[in-house]
Design an enzyme around this catalytic site. Structure first.
Site, PDB file in Angstrom:
ATOM      1  N   GLY A  14       0.695  -1.384   0.092  1.00 45.13           N
ATOM      2  CA  GLY A  14      -0.058   0.118   0.016  1.00 45.13           C
ATOM      3  C   GLY A  14       0.845   1.133  -0.175  1.00 45.13           C
ATOM      4  N   LEU A  15       0.111   2.384   0.010  1.00 41.66           N
ATOM      5  CA  LEU A  15       0.856   3.739   0.079  1.00 41.66           C
ATOM      6  C   LEU A  15       1.772   3.929   1.261  1.00 41.66           C
ATOM      7  CD1 LEU A  15       1.029   6.848  -1.015  1.00 41.66           C
ATOM      8  CD2 LEU A  15      -0.843   7.235   0.624  1.00 41.66           C
ATOM      9  N   SER A 108      -5.722   7.138  11.498  1.00 40.86           N
ATOM     10  CA  SER A 108      -6.230   8.430  10.780  1.00 40.86           C
ATOM     11  C   SER A 108      -6.610   9.584  11.641  1.00 40.86           C
ATOM     12  CB  SER A 108      -7.215   7.740   9.677  1.00 40.86           C
ATOM     13  OG  SER A 108      -7.696   8.870   9.090  1.00 40.86           O
ATOM     14  N   SER A 109      -6.507  10.552  10.939  1.00 38.98           N
ATOM     15  CA  SER A 109      -6.898  11.837  11.475  1.00 38.98           C
ATOM     16  C   SER A 109      -8.573  11.930  11.662  1.00 38.98           C
ATOM     17  CB  SER A 109      -6.450  13.126  10.926  1.00 38.98           C
ATOM     18  OG  SER A 109      -7.060  13.076   9.504  1.00 38.98           O
ATOM     19  N   CYS A 110      -9.177  10.929  10.931  1.00 43.35           N
ATOM     20  CA  CYS A 110     -10.639  10.949  11.113  1.00 43.35           C
ATOM     21  C   CYS A 110     -11.135  10.516  12.272  1.00 43.35           C
ATOM     22  CB  CYS A 110     -11.345  10.410   9.736  1.00 43.35           C
ATOM     23  SG  CYS A 110     -10.906   8.598   9.809  1.00 43.35           S
ATOM     24  N   TYR A 137     -14.926   3.375   9.676  1.00 39.52           N
ATOM     25  CA  TYR A 137     -13.640   3.445   9.675  1.00 39.52           C
ATOM     26  C   TYR A 137     -13.035   3.996  10.791  1.00 39.52           C
ATOM     27  CZ  TYR A 137      -8.851   4.576   7.703  1.00 39.52           C
ATOM     28  OH  TYR A 137      -7.405   4.688   7.676  1.00 39.52           O
ATOM     29  N   LYS A 141     -10.803   2.518  13.853  1.00 40.49           N
ATOM     30  CA  LYS A 141      -9.462   3.075  14.361  1.00 40.49           C
ATOM     31  C   LYS A 141      -9.405   3.304  15.807  1.00 40.49           C
ATOM     32  CE  LYS A 141      -7.284   2.351  10.293  1.00 40.49           C
ATOM     33  NZ  LYS A 141      -6.230   1.672  10.206  1.00 40.49           N
ATOM     34  N   THR A 165      -2.382  12.498   9.191  1.00 39.45           N
ATOM     35  CA  THR A 165      -3.273  13.151   8.445  1.00 39.45           C
ATOM     36  C   THR A 165      -3.354  12.501   7.107  1.00 39.45           C
ATOM     37  OG1 THR A 165      -3.709  15.401   7.995  1.00 39.45           O
ATOM     38  CG2 THR A 165      -1.571  14.789   7.436  1.00 39.45           C
ATOM     39  N   HIS A 180      -8.687   9.096  -2.759  1.00 39.87           N
ATOM     40  CA  HIS A 180      -8.679  10.356  -1.910  1.00 39.87           C
ATOM     41  C   HIS A 180      -8.339  11.554  -2.815  1.00 39.87           C
ATOM     42  CE1 HIS A 180      -7.320   7.732   1.385  1.00 39.87           C
ATOM     43  NE2 HIS A 180      -8.413   8.331   2.088  1.00 39.87           N
ATOM     44  N   TRP A 203     -15.318  17.492  -6.508  1.00 40.56           N
ATOM     45  CA  TRP A 203     -16.530  17.225  -5.658  1.00 40.56           C
ATOM     46  C   TRP A 203     -16.782  18.295  -4.648  1.00 40.56           C
ATOM     47  CZ3 TRP A 203     -15.259  11.403  -4.584  1.00 40.56           C
ATOM     48  CH2 TRP A 203     -15.206  10.593  -5.819  1.00 40.56           C
TER      49      TRP A 203
END
Ligand code: GFB
Length: 316
Positions: A14-15, A108-110, A137, A141, A165, A180, A203
């Site tokens: 992954g990234l 994740s920041s979410c 999600y 986390k 982030t 994203h 969007w």
């Protein structure tokens, strides 16, 4: 950490995982465990248990996750909560069972509330309702964070949750449905320029603000935290580190920047029928800065190199 220690990177394709592999190799670590999907099924408890039993890692970077942008999160909420809970339950628990030296869990920041004061400090966790487009999600986390803390408290493990982030860089997902915003816009503007299109559709309203961090900076921060010595009390004291660039920009400004970088000459159109999501997401990174870690990549440079890499792999 010794250069020969066994370091398991969960999610190495992954990234984030691929950036960790690049970074660890660059720093001279020689014993990386980077299993293929056929070797290890992270959703399967038996498979993960057998992998730990056979390979006995010293350190674990938990970078495997079901991830995606605002549309993917809204469309596949069950997959996001189920897969993330399973992956992290399996890896965190087996890391305890096999007595690993230290684990880094990437969140994740979410995880922070939708209307969180900005910039978001680590202590704002669980102080308000989550953003609905990605709460499955985020809840997964948050469960992972609590799990790290609980194992540290009950069993004396050294598990550290870190909250990056919005990330970008090589090996990102450029699929327009699931990606994203940053990779999506690189693709949209690049293709629009190639096709001499009149406009690019962005969007939402363009007003939401996001912070972006190059994934190579994230990998550097993760290794920094993994190598940092903390006291037993610090592990028991609910450790949590935000990892960000410390700056945010609006989606509109991001679109204008990518338009300039890709040299697209047409218009930008906003599709306000698509949700904006969280109005602003900027992490407070003072805790990490106090330890003397600082991000290195400027956003414009990072976008330029990511756009170049995308063009190379996707010739039109
Ligand atoms: O990056 P993104 O999908 O996710 O969207 P989030 C950020 C903002 O960019 C939203 C807008 O306001 C989108 O409406 N946007 C504009 C676009 N054009 C586009 C486009 O072409 N594609 C996309 N994807 N967005 C995700 C969460 O939230 O961020 C995850 O869903 C995770 O859980 C991740 O936390 C880091 O930043 O809103």
């Amino acid at each position: 950490m010794k250069k020969t220690d066994k370091i398991f990177i969960a999610g190495p394709k992954g990234l984030v995982g691929s950036a960790l592999v690049r970074h660890l190799e660059k720093k001279g670590f020689t014993n990386l465990l980077i299993p293929s999907h056929s070797e290890l099924e992270l959703l399967d408890t038996q498979s993960v248990a057998a992998y730990f039993e056979k390979n006995k890692p010293d350190y674990v970077f938990l970078a495997a996750a079901k991830v995606g942008g605002i549309l993917a999160n809204s469309t596949y909420p069950a997959d996001f909560i189920y897969q993330n809970l399973m992956i992290q339950n399996n890896i965190i628990h087996q890391s305890f069972v096999h007595n690993i030296k230290k684990l880094l869990f990437l969140g994740s920041s979410c995880i922070y509330p939708k209307h969180c004061p900005q910039p978001m400090k680590e202590e704002y966790l669980m102080t308000g309702p989550l953003e609905p487009t990605n709460s499955p999600y985020a809840v997964a986390k948050i469960a992972g964070i609590e799990m790290c803390w609980s194992y540290n408290r009950q069993y004396g493990t050294k598990f550290i949750p870190v909250m990056p982030t919005n990330l970008y860089g090589p090996n990102d997902n450029f699929d327009l449905e699931t990606s994203h915003v940053l990779p999506a816009l690189i693709r949209k503007f690049h293709e629009a320029r190639q096709n001499n299109a009149e406009s690019v559709t962005v969007w939402g309203t363009g007003h939401p603000k996001r912070e972006f961090l190059h994934v190579d900076d994230l990998a550097d921060a993760c290794l920094f935290i993994m190598q940092k010595k903390f006291s037993d009390q610090e592990y028991k004291n609910k450790p949590l580190f935000n990892i960000g660039s410390g700056r945010d920009i609006s989606v509109k400004e991001l679109a204008e920047l990518i338009k300039e970088i890709t040299r697209f000459k047409g218009k930008i159109v906003f599709d306000t029928s698509i949700p904006d999501g969280t109005p602003q997401k900027l992490l407070d990174i003072s805790k990490l800065k106090t330890l003397n870690w600082h991000p290195a990549t400027k956003l414009k440079d990072g976008i330029k190199s990511t756009a170049e890499a995308f063009k190379k792999h996707t010739p039109l």
